[in-house]
Design a protein around this motif. Sequence first.
Motif, mmCIF file in Angstrom:
data_model
loop_
_atom_site.group_PDB
_atom_site.id
_atom_site.type_symbol
_atom_site.label_atom_id
_atom_site.label_comp_id
_atom_site.label_asym_id
_atom_site.label_seq_id
_atom_site.Cartn_x
_atom_site.Cartn_y
_atom_site.Cartn_z
ATOM 1 N N TYR A 53 -3.820 8.588 -12.002
ATOM 2 C CA TYR A 53 -5.290 7.241 -11.702
ATOM 3 C C TYR A 53 -4.446 6.093 -11.018
ATOM 4 N N CYS A 54 -5.494 5.404 -10.791
ATOM 5 C CA CYS A 54 -5.145 4.019 -10.300
ATOM 6 C C CYS A 54 -3.614 4.843 -8.580
ATOM 7 N N TRP A 55 -3.974 4.722 -8.070
ATOM 8 C CA TRP A 55 -2.745 4.481 -6.816
ATOM 9 C C TRP A 55 -1.665 4.970 -7.848
ATOM 10 N N GLY A 56 -1.420 6.381 -8.702
ATOM 11 C CA GLY A 56 -0.420 7.054 -9.380
ATOM 12 C C GLY A 56 -0.064 6.247 -10.021
ATOM 13 N N ALA A 57 -0.451 5.097 -10.645
ATOM 14 C CA ALA A 57 -0.039 4.345 -11.661
ATOM 15 C C ALA A 57 -0.203 4.946 -13.163
ATOM 16 N N ARG A 83 -11.871 7.040 -8.645
ATOM 17 C CA ARG A 83 -11.815 6.905 -7.742
ATOM 18 C C ARG A 83 -10.665 5.906 -7.160
ATOM 19 N N GLU A 84 -10.462 5.766 -5.815
ATOM 20 C CA GLU A 84 -9.622 4.929 -5.581
ATOM 21 C C GLU A 84 -9.787 4.804 -4.377
ATOM 22 N N THR A 85 -9.568 3.188 -3.502
ATOM 23 C CA THR A 85 -8.940 2.966 -2.025
ATOM 24 C C THR A 85 -7.707 2.939 -2.567
ATOM 25 N N ALA A 86 -6.771 2.290 -1.816
ATOM 26 C CA ALA A 86 -5.307 2.026 -1.926
ATOM 27 C C ALA A 86 -4.613 0.952 -0.991
ATOM 28 N N PRO A 87 -4.004 -0.034 -1.337
ATOM 29 C CA PRO A 87 -4.392 -1.293 -0.080
ATOM 30 C C PRO A 87 -3.600 -1.099 1.109
ATOM 31 N N CYS A 96 -9.968 1.327 -7.805
ATOM 32 C CA CYS A 96 -9.839 1.909 -8.463
ATOM 33 C C CYS A 96 -10.582 2.197 -9.741
ATOM 34 N N GLU A 97 -10.719 3.430 -10.371
ATOM 35 C CA GLU A 97 -11.759 2.928 -11.160
ATOM 36 C C GLU A 97 -10.977 4.708 -11.816
#
Length: 378
Positions: A53-57, A83-87, A96-97
């Motif tokens: 989750y969270c851009w793979g973090a 759910r996420e939207t990457a910069p 991200c959520e």
Amino acid sequence: MNEAPAEPGWLRRTLPHSRRGRLVLISALVLVLAGTGLGTWAADTWPWPNDRYCWGAWEEDSGPGFLGDEAFGDDDDGSRTGRETAPTRERPTGSCEVAIASDYKSSYDGDKVTTDQKVSVEYGPVPKAAEARLAMVQDGFLGGDMVPLPDGLPGTVNGRGGLLVLPKSCDTQDGRPTVVTMHASGTYTSGPSYTKNDPADLGGARQAAVLLVAAANRAMTAAGCAPDEPLRVSSPLYDLPGKQERHFSPSDDVCGIRGLRLGTADTEDQIGAVTRDLQTCSVRGNRDGVPYLNLAMVAQPRLAAVFDGIAGERPAARGWRGTGTLGKEHAIVRADCAGRPVIFLMGLSTDPGHLAVFANAAAARLGCAPIAPKGADR
């Protein structure tokens, strides 16, 4: 452009969302396959990787409660979704959520239990408008229960979230710092009438710092402004906030500062960090929890840079050092103190005397001249 996790295969979509629920079903499948001579996989070696989750973090089952099965209580079919939207370089904002939902009957009294929890992360520059910036940063991340991030990282954290100011390489063209913020929220409902706040379990303040920094590193990489070496959390947290203290008389001093009085009975203060770089305190009603006063002194250079450009060009009032504004909801003063710029902040209260007492006490502790003139505290 919005980014979302890849669509899982049909078989995985049919499985329960919790790891415990998946293992129950997988174990049953293994027994069936074993009976036909085809069972070659043990349940704990099923060939699907943990979700990220969270851009793979963050990885499922990696430590914090909200990433493990304990987030679902007694619900074997609880769900955890991301759910996420990457910069990006062209659009350096993102979010991200992670959302956790469960619905089951209590093994204690049979009541229906429902939990809805979220961990939300935002990446982007601080707002341009002064009031919006103060509301976001001071109200959200400079309360008395926040502690400084370890290892010299510019920001604050507690068991429910935190804020990290990113390196200058991520600043906007107009000079505003970019920050990453994290916030855990949630509710627990049992039966027809009982509901309480129940934030997602981040695993404590230090684990929250690790989560925050991991998300920041991924976001900076996506935005193309990551430093040569990733940011790290390797030290324990220091300067933990003291115990909440109740005050029964309107004449009691609050925040441990002589002469700082609210004139209100039955309050409770929370004194946070008291260091050369940061000092915080919050006061609220003891019975109703209504917030009365937030105070902060910020001298850590990158954290102080969050407030650049919003203190104005004139003194906050006649006789005050530095520049500042005394608004209806927030007050800010910027002054040189002990050889570096220091920011003094006040939220909720509209009484400049409260800021005067706090700023002068903090300045004296740092070894510099008073910020407010004599008599400003009356």
